[in-house]
Enzyme design. Structure first.
Site, short mmCIF file in Angstrom:
data_model
loop_
_atom_site.label_atom_id
_atom_site.label_comp_id
_atom_site.label_asym_id
_atom_site.label_seq_id
_atom_site.Cartn_x
_atom_site.Cartn_y
_atom_site.Cartn_z
N ASN A 99 0.89 -1.30 0.14
CA ASN A 99 0.09 -0.19 0.14
C ASN A 99 0.92 1.09 -0.19
O ASN A 99 0.44 2.38 -0.74
CB ASN A 99 -0.92 0.07 1.25
CG ASN A 99 -2.17 -0.79 0.83
OD1 ASN A 99 -2.94 -0.54 -0.07
ND2 ASN A 99 -2.49 -1.96 1.73
N ARG A 122 2.48 1.51 25.60
CA ARG A 122 2.20 1.75 24.25
C ARG A 122 2.17 3.41 24.19
O ARG A 122 2.64 3.96 22.98
CB ARG A 122 0.84 1.21 23.83
CG ARG A 122 1.18 -0.28 23.85
CD ARG A 122 -0.43 -0.80 23.02
NE ARG A 122 -1.56 -0.58 23.99
CZ ARG A 122 -2.73 -0.21 23.33
NH1 ARG A 122 -2.78 0.09 22.25
NH2 ARG A 122 -3.67 -0.11 24.23
N MET A 156 0.50 -2.84 12.40
CA MET A 156 0.01 -3.61 13.00
C MET A 156 0.14 -3.30 14.57
O MET A 156 0.33 -4.30 15.51
CB MET A 156 0.74 -5.12 12.96
CG MET A 156 0.70 -5.60 11.50
SD MET A 156 -1.02 -5.74 10.82
CE MET A 156 -1.66 -6.96 11.86
N LEU A 209 -3.40 2.15 18.29
CA LEU A 209 -2.91 3.32 18.78
C LEU A 209 -3.53 3.66 19.86
O LEU A 209 -4.69 3.27 20.38
CB LEU A 209 -3.38 4.47 17.53
CG LEU A 209 -3.15 4.00 16.34
CD1 LEU A 209 -3.57 5.56 15.37
CD2 LEU A 209 -1.76 3.69 15.82
N HIS A 266 -8.42 -1.23 5.60
CA HIS A 266 -8.56 -2.60 6.34
C HIS A 266 -9.20 -3.50 4.98
O HIS A 266 -10.02 -3.20 4.29
CB HIS A 266 -9.79 -2.32 7.01
CG HIS A 266 -10.16 -3.67 7.83
ND1 HIS A 266 -9.65 -4.23 8.90
CD2 HIS A 266 -11.26 -4.41 7.64
CE1 HIS A 266 -10.21 -5.41 9.03
NE2 HIS A 266 -11.36 -5.51 8.50
N ASP A 285 -10.46 5.84 14.78
CA ASP A 285 -11.01 6.50 16.06
C ASP A 285 -10.33 5.45 17.11
O ASP A 285 -9.64 4.59 16.90
CB ASP A 285 -12.31 6.81 16.00
CG ASP A 285 -13.31 5.55 15.77
OD1 ASP A 285 -12.79 4.34 16.21
OD2 ASP A 285 -14.46 5.58 16.09
N ASP A 292 -10.97 -0.62 14.04
CA ASP A 292 -11.61 -0.62 12.78
C ASP A 292 -13.12 -0.18 12.82
O ASP A 292 -13.69 -0.42 12.10
CB ASP A 292 -11.49 -1.90 12.18
CG ASP A 292 -10.24 -2.39 11.96
OD1 ASP A 292 -9.41 -1.77 11.66
OD2 ASP A 292 -9.83 -3.53 12.24
N GLU A 300 -7.50 -2.46 -2.67
CA GLU A 300 -6.78 -1.46 -1.74
C GLU A 300 -5.87 -0.48 -2.41
O GLU A 300 -5.80 0.70 -2.10
CB GLU A 300 -5.92 -2.14 -0.50
CG GLU A 300 -6.81 -3.18 0.41
CD GLU A 300 -6.05 -3.80 1.27
OE1 GLU A 300 -4.99 -3.25 1.77
OE2 GLU A 300 -6.09 -5.05 1.69
C1 GRF Z 1 -3.27 -4.96 3.97
O1 GRF Z 1 -4.09 -5.76 3.73
C2 GRF Z 1 -3.96 -3.73 4.95
O2 GRF Z 1 -5.54 -3.90 4.44
C3 GRF Z 1 -4.01 -4.21 6.24
O3 GRF Z 1 -2.54 -4.88 6.08
C4 GRF Z 1 -2.20 -5.28 4.80
C5 GRF Z 1 -0.87 -4.59 4.41
O4 GRF Z 1 -0.33 -4.53 3.52
N1 GRF Z 1 -4.13 -3.37 7.07
P1 GRF Z 1 1.13 -3.99 2.79
O5 GRF Z 1 1.96 -3.91 3.84
O6 GRF Z 1 0.41 -2.74 2.62
O7 GRF Z 1 1.31 -4.65 1.79
#
Ligand code: GRF
Length: 213
Positions: free
Chosen positions: A14, A65, A90, A93, A109, A141, A145, A174
């Site tokens: 992404n 955290r 991952m 927050l 997501h 928020d 999710d 995405e």
């Molecule tokens: C994606 O599927 C995103 O929706 C999720 O984690 C994955 C991340 O993929 N939150 P990348 O690291 O962008 O390849």
């Protein structure tokens, strides 16, 4: 032009889609910094290859955290970040990050929220037996999710899908909708309207023509 900070933990496809959209001129943004919570994330190499500063804030080095989030906020602030993108980040927050960037943190997501939040959304979708799956871009928020939805895109679930096949089909979507949403934000077209009714949800309004996703 908006100044982005992208938080990553993984492969960073992404992030790559964002960098490619900027290079192609379809996203009027600059990625000021990429932050990973661990050294081994391949996304860091994608950032460096694109000439973007990549910073590791190792979550294991922080006892709690909130302290980790404070360190991330200072990196984002040092780089003048306006909008934060969670691109496969991952970590949950805390209020520290949420308060520093209220309704300025965007997450992608791999599920059609509010169905299948949390991890393994694609596996949840397959196990449930849905025929349509997809992805959601939303503001973050305090919930997992749960934030106001900006855009969604759907893909079919095929009879012979396994988790990897469905993940890849969703991921391709995405990569389309995340840069598109960021461009809407760059154009100042996206706003969040507070809930009008008790117990209602904040809703996102996107002004002007919204391209089909
Ligand atoms: C994606 O599927 C995103 O929706 C999720 O984690 C994955 C991340 O993929 N939150 P990348 O690291 O962008 O390849």
């Amino acid at each position: 032009m908006i100044v982005l900070g992208v938080l990553v933990s993984g492969t960073g496809t992404n992030l790559q889609a964002i960098l490619d959209a900027i290079a192609a001129g379809t996203l009027d943004a600059r990625v000021a910094v990429v932050v990973s919570n661990f050294e081994g994330a391949p996304a860091l190499d994608r950032a460096r290859t694109a000439g973007v500063e990549a910073v590791v804030v190792d979550h294991a080095a922080f006892a709690e955290r909130r302290a980790f989030d404070e360190a991330v906020v200072s990196v984002l602030r040092e780089h003048g970040v306006q909008t934060v993108v969670l691109a496969g980040f991952m970590r949950l927050l805390t209020g520290v990050l949420l308060d520093a960037f209220p309704m300025q943190i965007v997450n992608v997501h791999p599920g059609l929220l509010p169905a299948f939040p949390g991890i393994h959304a694609q596996r949840q979708a397959l196990e449930y037996g849905v025929r349509i799956a997809g992805c959601t871009v939303h503001f973050v928020d305090a919930g997992t999710d749960t934030g106001p939805i900006i855009a969604q895109a759907a893909v079919p679930v095929r009879e012979d899908d396994d988790e990897a096949a469905l993940r890849d089909r969703i991921l391709a979507k995405e990569h389309e909708i995340l840069p598109r949403v960021l461009q809407w934000i760059a154009e100042g077209r996206v706003s969040v309207e507070a809930a009008q009714t008790p117990g209602g949800r904040a809703r996102v309004r996107v002004r002007g023509h919204v391209e089909a996703l």
